[in-house]
Write a protein that holds these residues in place. Structure first.
Motif, PDB file in Angstrom:
ATOM      1  N   ALA A 106       0.835  -1.206   0.000  1.00 16.52           N
ATOM      2  CA  ALA A 106       0.000   0.000   0.000  1.00 16.52           C
ATOM      3  C   ALA A 106       0.870   1.256   0.000  1.00 16.52           C
ATOM      4  O   ALA A 106       1.900   1.323   0.668  1.00 16.52           O
ATOM      5  CB  ALA A 106      -0.923  -0.003   1.212  1.00 16.52           C
ATOM      6  N   THR A 107       0.424   2.252  -0.752  1.00 16.22           N
ATOM      7  CA  THR A 107       1.200   3.486  -0.929  1.00 16.22           C
ATOM      8  C   THR A 107       0.632   4.649  -0.130  1.00 16.22           C
ATOM      9  O   THR A 107       0.843   5.814  -0.488  1.00 16.22           O
ATOM     10  CB  THR A 107       1.243   3.854  -2.427  1.00 16.22           C
ATOM     11  OG1 THR A 107      -0.104   3.968  -2.921  1.00 16.22           O
ATOM     12  CG2 THR A 107       1.966   2.789  -3.225  1.00 16.22           C
ATOM     13  N   ASP A 108      -0.103   4.349   0.957  1.00 15.70           N
ATOM     14  CA  ASP A 108      -0.636   5.441   1.772  1.00 15.70           C
ATOM     15  C   ASP A 108       0.462   6.167   2.526  1.00 15.70           C
ATOM     16  O   ASP A 108       0.256   7.279   3.022  1.00 15.70           O
ATOM     17  CB  ASP A 108      -1.676   4.899   2.753  1.00 15.70           C
ATOM     18  CG  ASP A 108      -1.134   3.757   3.595  1.00 15.70           C
ATOM     19  OD1 ASP A 108      -0.313   2.984   3.085  1.00 15.70           O
ATOM     20  OD2 ASP A 108      -1.528   3.633   4.766  1.00 15.70           O
ATOM     21  N   VAL A 109       1.643   5.542   2.662  1.00 17.75           N
ATOM     22  CA  VAL A 109       2.835   6.193   3.197  1.00 17.75           C
ATOM     23  C   VAL A 109       3.911   6.084   2.122  1.00 17.75           C
ATOM     24  O   VAL A 109       3.908   5.152   1.325  1.00 17.75           O
ATOM     25  CB  VAL A 109       3.293   5.551   4.518  1.00 17.75           C
ATOM     26  CG1 VAL A 109       2.315   5.857   5.644  1.00 17.75           C
ATOM     27  CG2 VAL A 109       3.451   4.039   4.373  1.00 17.75           C
ATOM     28  N   HIS A 310      -4.883   7.539  -7.780  1.00 18.44           N
ATOM     29  CA  HIS A 310      -4.321   6.197  -7.696  1.00 18.44           C
ATOM     30  C   HIS A 310      -4.897   5.465  -6.490  1.00 18.44           C
ATOM     31  O   HIS A 310      -5.092   6.040  -5.421  1.00 18.44           O
ATOM     32  CB  HIS A 310      -2.792   6.258  -7.587  1.00 18.44           C
ATOM     33  CG  HIS A 310      -2.132   6.811  -8.806  1.00 18.44           C
ATOM     34  ND1 HIS A 310      -2.057   6.116  -9.991  1.00 18.44           N
ATOM     35  CD2 HIS A 310      -1.513   8.007  -9.024  1.00 18.44           C
ATOM     36  CE1 HIS A 310      -1.418   6.846 -10.893  1.00 18.44           C
ATOM     37  NE2 HIS A 310      -1.073   8.001 -10.335  1.00 18.44           N
ATOM     38  N   ASP A 311      -5.141   4.195  -6.686  1.00 23.63           N
ATOM     39  CA  ASP A 311      -5.591   3.343  -5.586  1.00 23.63           C
ATOM     40  C   ASP A 311      -4.422   3.128  -4.626  1.00 23.63           C
ATOM     41  O   ASP A 311      -3.271   3.035  -5.036  1.00 23.63           O
ATOM     42  CB  ASP A 311      -6.079   2.009  -6.139  1.00 23.63           C
ATOM     43  CG  ASP A 311      -6.840   1.200  -5.114  1.00 23.63           C
ATOM     44  OD1 ASP A 311      -8.066   1.277  -5.111  1.00 23.63           O
ATOM     45  OD2 ASP A 311      -6.190   0.511  -4.319  1.00 23.63           O
ATOM     46  N   GLU A 312      -4.735   3.024  -3.333  1.00 28.95           N
ATOM     47  CA  GLU A 312      -3.667   2.900  -2.343  1.00 28.95           C
ATOM     48  C   GLU A 312      -3.063   1.508  -2.282  1.00 28.95           C
ATOM     49  O   GLU A 312      -2.007   1.310  -1.696  1.00 28.95           O
ATOM     50  CB  GLU A 312      -4.188   3.314  -0.961  1.00 28.95           C
ATOM     51  CG  GLU A 312      -4.472   4.803  -0.863  1.00 28.95           C
ATOM     52  CD  GLU A 312      -4.946   5.230   0.509  1.00 28.95           C
ATOM     53  OE1 GLU A 312      -5.330   4.359   1.308  1.00 28.95           O
ATOM     54  OE2 GLU A 312      -4.936   6.442   0.789  1.00 28.95           O
ATOM     55  N   LEU A 313      -3.742   0.504  -2.866  1.00 27.66           N
ATOM     56  CA  LEU A 313      -3.172  -0.841  -2.934  1.00 27.66           C
ATOM     57  C   LEU A 313      -3.309  -1.355  -4.365  1.00 27.66           C
ATOM     58  O   LEU A 313      -4.335  -1.924  -4.746  1.00 27.66           O
ATOM     59  CB  LEU A 313      -3.874  -1.794  -1.959  1.00 27.66           C
ATOM     60  CG  LEU A 313      -3.323  -3.222  -1.923  1.00 27.66           C
ATOM     61  CD1 LEU A 313      -1.866  -3.236  -1.497  1.00 27.66           C
ATOM     62  CD2 LEU A 313      -4.145  -4.105  -1.003  1.00 27.66           C
ATOM     63  N   PRO A 314      -2.289  -1.183  -5.192  1.00 28.57           N
ATOM     64  CA  PRO A 314      -2.390  -1.620  -6.591  1.00 28.57           C
ATOM     65  C   PRO A 314      -2.374  -3.132  -6.767  1.00 28.57           C
ATOM     66  O   PRO A 314      -2.741  -3.632  -7.823  1.00 28.57           O
ATOM     67  CB  PRO A 314      -1.162  -0.971  -7.244  1.00 28.57           C
ATOM     68  CG  PRO A 314      -0.194  -0.756  -6.127  1.00 28.57           C
ATOM     69  CD  PRO A 314      -1.024  -0.488  -4.901  1.00 28.57           C
TER      70      PRO A 314
END
Length: 644
Positions: A106-109, A310-314
């Motif tokens: 996940a790219t939330d951070v 962008h989705d947070e979990l690709p």
């Protein structure tokens, strides 16, 4: 202060011997430094070198000698590896479990959760104190120790660099059991879990995991909750029209907000359907697409946010499936005439059927080569064909299974409903006038698919060498089976079973499971081409390639004598190849909301403590740095003629 390396007595002896050697060499330096001056012939007799005659004259440059002795003392002291006594007594043993499951992508951070987790572990490594030792293990579908238990910070950082995210769920109970086994009978043992907390309960088939006296610490990473993922995806061809197919999938909004998304279906890389969907928080939306066309082999589903963000979990925004390959199977039918058999085989346009009499078979097609399947209708040749074979009412010594006593009014009292040749069929109430009991060869791996009375097999499958066979213990014309829908389905299922074509839903393999991929050769190893490039050698056990898959995407398995080898890296044309797909499809893993607390065995994990970032425990490193500074000072004073 305690010496972890050489003892004080050994260090004193080394310093005494080396110091005496240094002083001796210094005293024996009898000549001054030569300095060229004008008119040297005039001054040679006046400034002629004289031997030093007193100890005082030999030691008059005392500062230079003291610098050399100090340099020697630093080097010898470093050999002792001095450490604080308290740190040696209170050293900890730590097992760090780094979560590398799909949710850690996940790219939330920034840049993603896994990199943040690795930075947290790196700070712990650099803050190790005293005699602390650490082992780093990657936690995903398996638990993988990435190095030995060590206190070497460089070695630990190299191990940490090996952690890579996978498209699978973390097996938390397995990782905890590994950690507790590693810390068994160890004082001051500590388990550190670095994760977003989406690990599930610490419970497996053996029961709950008990930590004992080991301390549990938790480092939570991540902060986002917004995510939509594909949680189900399967596709199948229509059995009687293989140019068309249907798709079933499920999209789940695991976040707390309403989401507008765009769902694309791609067949062989081309868009075949595009749909915009609105999902409420926590909603699971199933979608069914019947009667589709435009794809011959690969099918993919992709998600994208309508607003362009962008989705947070690709990792769960892409799903893959493979359609069974469409090809014409060549079928040779050996019969004196059976209208029921001929009509049923005409239902599938992808069957290329050739019918011959038993005499023509012996004269022209005795080996059966050139055909995928040979159907023997009340005919049993003495020599088995070099092809897959279906025997209808076999007789004689050429039968692949022994034909035993005659049965009166047999029926299918016991059916192996998981076997592919009876899929979608109802054989329980088939009426048969008479037949024969078949005796399978258990040692050869034959399977009883249908039996009368539970002890008299009448439908058996197996293999002889590289070829499969199916034997039916009665003549279909002595039953009402040809009058049922089950009859053509049985024939088509059998052909598909022989040629590895499958009309059922292909849900693909799930990442994180042990895959057992059928291999139609006798090879003991196969080469697996991975989605991101590269290959791996995988073992083949009982006709199936065994592999723990942790990446979503398309795979290709090459087996047989012509498969790739270390000596022949590229597979040779004609090797047996099997393609398949793998997907994450895990609603729990798609739920990316981080968990602030971790509870195991009734205990809440504490915070990580006792790491002082930036302070190195190896004093000998600083001693060597001091030795380097003294060497630089000696060089500077010498060249400035202070100690000359």
């Amino acid at each position: 202060m305690i010496f972890a390396g050489l003892g004080f007595a050994q260090l004193a002896a080394i310093f005494g011997i080396a110091g005496a050697a240094v002083v001796g060499l210094y005293v024996l330096r009898l000549r001054r430094r030569t300095v060229a001056i004008p008119f040297s012939p005039l001054w040679q007799r006046i400034l002629k070198d004289k031997d030093a005659t007193t100890l005082f004259s030999r030691l008059k440059r005392l500062l230079s000698l003291l610098l050399q002795l100090a340099l020697l003392a630093l080097l010898v002291f470093a050999l002792g590896d001095p450490r604080a006594a308290a740190t040696l007594v209170k050293g900890r043993t730590l097992v760090v479990l780094v979560d590398a499951s799909a949710s850690m992508q996940a790219t939330d951070v920034s840049p993603n959760r896994l990199e943040v987790a690795k930075n947290e572990v790196k700070a712990m490594i650099r803050g190790l104190g005293g005699a602390d030792r650490m082992l780093i293990a990657q936690m995903d579908a398996m638990v993988t120790p990435l190095g030995p238990m060590s206190g070497d910070t460089s070695e630990l950082e190299r191990a940490l660099d090996q952690v890579k995210a996978t498209d699978a769920r973390a097996d938390f109970p397995r990782a905890l059991r590994f950690a507790t086994d590693t810390l068994r009978n160890v004082e001051l043992g500590e388990i550190v879990v670095v994760s977003d907390g989406n690990l599930g309960p610490a419970l497996d088939a053996s029961g709950p995991v008990h930590l004992g006296d080991d301390k549990l610490s938790f480092v939570s990473v991540g902060k986002g909750k917004r995510n939509v993922g594909i949680t189900q995806f399967s596709v199948r061809r229509y059995p009687l029209d293989k140019s068309r197919y249907e798709v079933m999938l499920e999209v789940t909004n695991t976040g707390p907000e309403q989401q507008d998304i765009e769902l694309s279906l791609l067949g062989d890389g081309n868009v075949v359907d595009l749909t915009k969907l609105r999902l409420m928080p926590g909603e699971r939306l199933p979608r069914f697409y019947p009667n589709l066309s435009g794809a011959s082999r690969t099918l993919e589903a992709k998600l994208a946010n309508v607003d362009g963000t962008h989705d947070e979990l690709p990792a769960d925004d892409h799903a893959y499936a493979l359609l069974p390959e469409r090809r014409r199977a060549k079928v040779l039918v050996v019969t004196e005439g059976n209208t029921y058999l001929e009509a049923a085989l005409l239902l599938d346009e992808y069957l290329e059927v050739t019918q011959v009499t038993p005499l023509d078979y012996v004269n022209k097609h005795a080996s059966g080569s050139g055909f995928d399947v040979v159907v023997f209708d009340r005919v049993t040749p003495a020599t088995p064909p070099r092809a897959h074979a279906l025997y209808l009412d076999p007789r004689g010594p050429g039968s692949p299974v022994k034909v035993d006593a005659e049965l009166t009014a047999p029926g299918f009292d016991k059916i192996d409903r998981k076997h592919p040749i009876v899929r979608f069929t109802a054989l329980d109430d088939v009426n048969v006038a008479h037949g024969h009991k078949l005796v399978p060869d258990v040692a050869a791996g034959d399977k009883i698919v249908g039996a009368f009375g539970g002890t008299s097999p009448i439908l058996v499958s197996g293999s002889r060498g590289a070829y499969k066979f199916v034997a039916l213990g009665f003549d279909v014309r002595d039953s009402d089976l040809p009058l049922r829908v089950a009859w053509p389905l049985f024939l088509l299922n059998t052909v598909n079973f022989f040629t590895d074509e499958d009309a059922r839903y292909i849900s693909s393999f799930r990442t994180g499971d042990v895959w057992r991929v059928p291999v139609s050769t006798q090879a003991t190893e196969a080469t697996l081409s991975l989605p991101g490039g590269g290959t791996e050698r995988v073992p083949v056990h009982e006709g199936r390639a065994v592999y723990l898959g942790e990446r979503a995407g398309f795979y290709e398995l090459t087996a047989g004598d012509t498969a790739a080898t270390p000596e022949q890296p590229a597979p040779i044309s004609g090797a047996n190849k099997t393609a398949f797909a793998a997907n994450l499809l895990d609603a729990e893993e798609s739920t990316i909301a981080p968990v602030p607390e971790l509870v195991v065995d009734g205990k809440t994990a504490g915070k990580v403590e006792g790491f002082h970032v930036g302070v190195r425990r190896e004093i000998w490193i600083y001693l060597l740095l001091a030795a380097v500074l003294l060497t630089a000072l000696e060089w500077a004073t010498y060249h400035r003629r202070i100690t000359v």
